[in-house]
Design a protein around this motif. Structure first.
Motif, PDB file in Angstrom:
ATOM      1  N   LYS A   1       8.056  -3.721  -5.418  1.00 45.09           N
ATOM      2  CA  LYS A   1       6.769  -3.379  -4.840  1.00 45.09           C
ATOM      3  C   LYS A   1       6.831  -3.407  -3.321  1.00 45.09           C
TER       4      LYS A   1
ATOM      5  N   LYS B   1       5.323  -3.973   0.377  1.00 40.59           N
ATOM      6  CA  LYS B   1       4.351  -4.878   0.994  1.00 40.59           C
ATOM      7  C   LYS B   1       4.360  -4.703   2.506  1.00 40.59           C
ATOM      8  N   SER B   2       3.221  -4.973   3.125  1.00 41.92           N
ATOM      9  CA  SER B   2       3.129  -4.930   4.585  1.00 41.92           C
ATOM     10  C   SER B   2       3.721  -6.198   5.173  1.00 41.92           C
TER      11      SER B   2
ATOM     12  N   ASP C   1       9.604  -6.217  -2.371  1.00 40.89           N
ATOM     13  CA  ASP C   1       9.697  -7.419  -3.192  1.00 40.89           C
ATOM     14  C   ASP C   1      10.135  -7.011  -4.594  1.00 40.89           C
TER      15      ASP C   1
ATOM     16  N   PRO D   1       0.412   0.049   0.087  1.00 42.26           N
ATOM     17  CA  PRO D   1       0.776  -1.331  -0.258  1.00 42.26           C
ATOM     18  C   PRO D   1       0.646  -1.559  -1.754  1.00 42.26           C
ATOM     19  N   GLY D   2       1.608  -2.268  -2.332  1.00 40.47           N
ATOM     20  CA  GLY D   2       1.583  -2.558  -3.761  1.00 40.47           C
ATOM     21  C   GLY D   2       2.204  -1.475  -4.621  1.00 40.47           C
TER      22      GLY D   2
END
Length: 278
Positions: free
Chosen positions: A66, A68-69, A122, A180-181
């Protein structure tokens, strides 16, 4: 339908026929190029096993996870103002061109901007820092909307603009996004770094000596054993040994610092998992 096509070809002038033939040949070559490129990409993905950051080898690898910022460093797309991990923004103006008593319209690019901000991946076993600079990125989140000002006066939404609005508008705004995500599929070069691997004991000692030289009075106080106001060769050797000893202590402390996984070019490909790749 075949007869209609034959009649259309026969109605063309020699100049129009030649122009049409060139266009068809160029279209065929472009299609062949795209096919070869997609075929090579498919084989690259097929032949590269998916790794995990916790146990990944250094070098060229495939990862999934995933996006992510970075903490406290949000990225916003310049046209739609959507928060994202990556964007490619485009502003075009519709122009009417007169050629041989015929008019045609085309879109002229006025503004183009591609994000090169790093973001995180991640994969459940670790977190990697992704550098998208010079990467090939395929995003399935694409915004297209229209307006009559060079810069959009409203925020784009995650949907396409209607054809009626497009016909009546002079400007077109396009943005491709990674959100994001979103699940990402990444092929790239992995290099795991830590402060201990980036700086050797000798590097740290050299920096310490450089810092000590900046404060001459403190240097004299510590190492001018004969009190003559100068650091001679013997005293400088003592200073070097002190710097090496302190550098070894610092380096041991750095060994316990968290390692950082960097994912970057050369020739890395960032592909959103939900785009159907991988």
């Amino acid at each position: 339908m075949g007869n209609a096509a034959i009649s259309l070809v026969r109605s063309l002038t020699p100049k129009e026929y030649g122009f049409t033939l060139v266009i068809l040949i160029l279209a065929a070559l472009a299609g062949f190029y795209c096919f070869i490129r997609a075929w090579k990409r498919w084989h690259l993905i097929k032949d590269t096993p998916t790794a995990r950051l916790r146990s990944a080898h250094q070098g060229y690898i495939e990862l999934e996870g995933k996006g992510k910022s970075l903490p406290d460093r949000p990225i916003f797309a310049p046209l739609s103002n959507h928060q994202c991990l990556w964007y490619h923004s485009l502003i075009e103006r519709k122009e009417t061109i007169l050629e041989q008593k015929r008019t045609r319209t085309e879109w002229k690019v006025l503004y183009r901007n591609t994000s090169n901000h790093s973001f995180l991946l991640d994969d459940g076993t670790g977190i990697g820092l992704v550098n998208p600079e010079d990467a090939e990125i395929i995003s399935n989140e694409k915004l297209i909307w229209y307006g009559n000002t060079e810069w959009p006066v409203r925020t784009g939404i995650l949907s396409n603009g209607s054809a009626i609005v497009a016909l009546a508008s002079r400007y077109r705004y396009t943005e491709q996004l990674i959100l994001p995500g979103q699940r990402l599929y990444i092929i790239g070069h992995l290099q795991t770094r830590s402060l201990a691997t980036e700086r050797s004991v000798r590097d740290i000692a050299r920096d310490l000596l450089s810092d000590w030289k900046q404060d001459k009075q403190q240097l004299l106080t510590r190492f001018d054993t004969n009190r003559d106001g100068e650091i001679d060769l013997a005293e400088w050797e003592i200073a070097r040994e002190a710097a090496l000893s302190q550098a070894q202590t610092i380096h041991q402390q750095l060994l316990h610092e968290t390692e950082i996984h960097h994912i970057s070019t050369p020739r890395n490909c960032l592909v959103p998992r939900c785009a159907g790749m991988g």
